[in-house]
Design a protein around this motif. Structure first.
Motif, PDB file in Angstrom:
ATOM      1  N   VAL A 145       0.835  -1.198   0.000  1.00 18.86           N
ATOM      2  CA  VAL A 145       0.000   0.000   0.000  1.00 18.86           C
ATOM      3  C   VAL A 145       0.873   1.253   0.000  1.00 18.86           C
ATOM      4  O   VAL A 145       0.642   2.199  -0.757  1.00 18.86           O
ATOM      5  N   SER A 146       1.896   1.262   0.835  1.00 19.02           N
ATOM      6  CA  SER A 146       2.784   2.424   0.928  1.00 19.02           C
ATOM      7  C   SER A 146       3.572   2.632  -0.357  1.00 19.02           C
ATOM      8  O   SER A 146       3.834   3.772  -0.758  1.00 19.02           O
ATOM      9  N   GLU A 147       3.954   1.540  -1.009  1.00 24.13           N
ATOM     10  CA  GLU A 147       4.725   1.646  -2.248  1.00 24.13           C
ATOM     11  C   GLU A 147       3.886   2.185  -3.402  1.00 24.13           C
ATOM     12  O   GLU A 147       4.399   2.917  -4.259  1.00 24.13           O
ATOM     13  N   LEU A 148       2.602   1.847  -3.419  1.00 18.92           N
ATOM     14  CA  LEU A 148       1.753   2.213  -4.551  1.00 18.92           C
ATOM     15  C   LEU A 148       1.240   3.645  -4.503  1.00 18.92           C
ATOM     16  O   LEU A 148       0.987   4.244  -5.549  1.00 18.92           O
ATOM     17  N   PHE A 149       1.099   4.209  -3.284  1.00 17.34           N
ATOM     18  CA  PHE A 149       0.444   5.508  -3.169  1.00 17.34           C
ATOM     19  C   PHE A 149       1.283   6.484  -2.359  1.00 17.34           C
ATOM     20  O   PHE A 149       1.730   6.175  -1.260  1.00 17.34           O
ATOM     21  N   GLY A 210     -15.980  13.734   3.533  1.00 18.05           N
ATOM     22  CA  GLY A 210     -15.804  12.361   3.984  1.00 18.05           C
ATOM     23  C   GLY A 210     -14.599  11.632   3.443  1.00 18.05           C
ATOM     24  O   GLY A 210     -14.474  10.423   3.630  1.00 18.05           O
ATOM     25  N   VAL A 211     -13.675  12.355   2.790  1.00 14.16           N
ATOM     26  CA  VAL A 211     -12.521  11.726   2.154  1.00 14.16           C
ATOM     27  C   VAL A 211     -11.240  12.049   2.912  1.00 14.16           C
ATOM     28  O   VAL A 211     -11.027  13.187   3.325  1.00 14.16           O
ATOM     29  N   PHE A 212     -10.384  11.035   3.052  1.00 14.15           N
ATOM     30  CA  PHE A 212      -9.045  11.216   3.599  1.00 14.15           C
ATOM     31  C   PHE A 212      -8.043  10.600   2.615  1.00 14.15           C
ATOM     32  O   PHE A 212      -8.148   9.420   2.291  1.00 14.15           O
ATOM     33  N   GLY A 213      -7.088  11.395   2.159  1.00 19.00           N
ATOM     34  CA  GLY A 213      -6.097  10.871   1.235  1.00 19.00           C
ATOM     35  C   GLY A 213      -6.288  11.399  -0.172  1.00 19.00           C
ATOM     36  O   GLY A 213      -7.247  12.127  -0.474  1.00 19.00           O
ATOM     37  N   ASP A 214      -5.363  11.020  -1.047  1.00 19.10           N
ATOM     38  CA  ASP A 214      -5.348  11.499  -2.428  1.00 19.10           C
ATOM     39  C   ASP A 214      -5.576  10.328  -3.375  1.00 19.10           C
ATOM     40  O   ASP A 214      -4.697   9.502  -3.594  1.00 19.10           O
ATOM     41  N   GLN A 215      -6.779  10.256  -3.895  1.00 20.04           N
ATOM     42  CA  GLN A 215      -7.166   9.160  -4.777  1.00 20.04           C
ATOM     43  C   GLN A 215      -6.800   9.388  -6.241  1.00 20.04           C
ATOM     44  O   GLN A 215      -7.061   8.551  -7.104  1.00 20.04           O
ATOM     45  N   ARG A 216      -6.142  10.498  -6.550  1.00 16.58           N
ATOM     46  CA  ARG A 216      -5.896  10.849  -7.949  1.00 16.58           C
ATOM     47  C   ARG A 216      -4.877   9.942  -8.630  1.00 16.58           C
ATOM     48  O   ARG A 216      -4.838   9.898  -9.866  1.00 16.58           O
ATOM     49  N   ASP A 217      -4.070   9.205  -7.854  1.00 13.50           N
ATOM     50  CA  ASP A 217      -3.140   8.272  -8.482  1.00 13.50           C
ATOM     51  C   ASP A 217      -3.609   6.820  -8.369  1.00 13.50           C
ATOM     52  O   ASP A 217      -2.841   5.887  -8.586  1.00 13.50           O
ATOM     53  N   ALA A 218      -4.878   6.643  -8.070  1.00  8.48           N
ATOM     54  CA  ALA A 218      -5.444   5.296  -8.022  1.00  8.48           C
ATOM     55  C   ALA A 218      -5.751   4.809  -9.436  1.00  8.48           C
ATOM     56  O   ALA A 218      -6.194   5.581 -10.289  1.00  8.48           O
ATOM     57  N   THR A 219      -5.529   3.530  -9.687  1.00  5.90           N
ATOM     58  CA  THR A 219      -5.852   2.919 -10.975  1.00  5.90           C
ATOM     59  C   THR A 219      -6.372   1.506 -10.741  1.00  5.90           C
ATOM     60  O   THR A 219      -6.095   0.893  -9.702  1.00  5.90           O
ATOM     61  N   ALA A 220      -7.077   0.981 -11.721  1.00  2.00           N
ATOM     62  CA  ALA A 220      -7.568  -0.392 -11.629  1.00  2.00           C
ATOM     63  C   ALA A 220      -6.407  -1.373 -11.573  1.00  2.00           C
ATOM     64  O   ALA A 220      -6.496  -2.419 -10.909  1.00  2.00           O
ATOM     65  N   GLU A 221      -5.312  -1.058 -12.251  1.00  2.00           N
ATOM     66  CA  GLU A 221      -4.143  -1.928 -12.248  1.00  2.00           C
ATOM     67  C   GLU A 221      -3.544  -2.030 -10.842  1.00  2.00           C
ATOM     68  O   GLU A 221      -3.156  -3.111 -10.391  1.00  2.00           O
ATOM     69  N   LYS A 222      -3.467  -0.899 -10.145  1.00  2.00           N
ATOM     70  CA  LYS A 222      -2.987  -0.926  -8.760  1.00  2.00           C
ATOM     71  C   LYS A 222      -3.972  -1.685  -7.878  1.00  2.00           C
ATOM     72  O   LYS A 222      -3.570  -2.413  -6.962  1.00  2.00           O
ATOM     73  N   GLN A 225      -3.320  -5.338  -8.154  1.00  2.00           N
ATOM     74  CA  GLN A 225      -2.156  -5.724  -7.357  1.00  2.00           C
ATOM     75  C   GLN A 225      -2.535  -5.889  -5.885  1.00  2.00           C
ATOM     76  O   GLN A 225      -2.147  -6.854  -5.227  1.00  2.00           O
ATOM     77  N   LEU A 226      -3.287  -4.910  -5.371  1.00  2.00           N
ATOM     78  CA  LEU A 226      -3.728  -4.978  -3.983  1.00  2.00           C
ATOM     79  C   LEU A 226      -4.589  -6.209  -3.746  1.00  2.00           C
ATOM     80  O   LEU A 226      -4.419  -6.926  -2.747  1.00  2.00           O
ATOM     81  N   PHE A 227      -5.513  -6.439  -4.650  1.00  2.00           N
ATOM     82  CA  PHE A 227      -6.455  -7.539  -4.474  1.00  2.00           C
ATOM     83  C   PHE A 227      -5.748  -8.886  -4.485  1.00  2.00           C
ATOM     84  O   PHE A 227      -6.008  -9.752  -3.630  1.00  2.00           O
ATOM     85  N   GLU A 228      -4.860  -9.082  -5.427  1.00  2.00           N
ATOM     86  CA  GLU A 228      -4.161 -10.361  -5.522  1.00  2.00           C
ATOM     87  C   GLU A 228      -3.262 -10.592  -4.307  1.00  2.00           C
ATOM     88  O   GLU A 228      -3.205 -11.704  -3.773  1.00  2.00           O
TER      89      GLU A 228
END
Length: 255
Positions: A145-149, A210-222, A225-228
């Protein structure tokens, strides 16, 4: 194996040889202007089903409403009071023990459920009825998680956004990412404590949308990775738990 999709004779065959069940637990609550209210239970159910498919263990239906009164100011948030939730979850596990289950993994995706699921596990552990543990998906893969975001967040942030992009991309309002970021709060914030005391009770006290954090660098590909990675951790946990002697899991006698 999904319990709800089986016939009772088929389930009888499972209970003859296995004693472990996965119980997905989430919430129905706001996740900012860009994510669906079902974010937590979508993630929990998807992970539990994937682990059940990979490991062969039983997956129960999902508990979709959890302990979420701290999000109540936002439209549509649903919750049950904490004592009701604890009693319900304990009763649910007791139902499983009637059929022969003696160990349970709560596949959890909502932080507000954590202390209450731990308390349920404590009750069942102390009574010797079952061994039930709470598993939170992101806590199983903190390094990834820390590496991806760059700017993570505990709620409505990039990790949850990426997971839903992967699991149910049609429900994500990507055109609102900027709005979510601008109206949200960076995490951690210096405004949440005073002289060592936690000074807030509700999410809206610290984030107007209601949001904490920066979701702008989120992608389905990431998200994939998280899910697997999380699915693998969950499968390993189930295999470990399955190998333990029940006598070693329950409360020890008084010294």
């Amino acid at each position: 194996m999904e319990l709800a999709a089986q016939t009772w004779p088929d389930l009888g065959s499972y209970f003859e040889t296995e004693s472990l069940a996965l119980v997905p637990v989430g919430s129905t609550e706001q996740h900012g202007p860009h994510l669906p209210e079902g974010t937590d239970h979508i993630i929990a159910e998807s992970l539990a089903r994937a682990a059940a498919t990979q490991s062969g263990f039983l997956c129960t239906p999902t508990v979709n409403v959890g302990v979420s009164p701290h999000h109540r100011q936002f439209h549509g948030t649903m919750w049950v009071d904490a004592p009701v939730f604890r009693d319900y979850m304990e009763s649910l596990v007791s139902n499983l023990t009637y059929h022969g289950i003696d160990r349970v993994v709560f596949v959890n995706a909502h932080g507000g459920n954590v202390p209450h699921l731990r308390e349920v596990g404590r009750r069942l552990h102390d009574s010797g009825e079952a061994y039930a543990i709470e598993w939170m998906w992101d806590e199983s893969i903190p390094t990834l998680v820390s590496e991806l975001f760059e700017q993570n967040g505990p709620h409505g942030g990039p990790k949850e956004t990426a997971m839903i992009q992967h699991l149910a991309g049609e429900l994500v309002r990507e055109d609102r990412f900027e709005e979510a970021y601008e109206g949200g709060t960076r995490f951690p914030s210096d405004d949440t404590h005073q002289n060592g005391a936690r000074t807030f009770y509700d999410c809206v006290d610290n984030s107007e949308n209601g949001v904490f954090g920066d979701q702008r660098d989120a992608t389905a590909e990431k998200g994939e990775q998280l899910f697997e990675a999380a699915s693998e951790q969950l499968c390993e946990l189930c295999r470990w738990l399955n190998e333990q002697r029940f006598e070693d899991l329950v409360a020890k006698p008084h010294v």
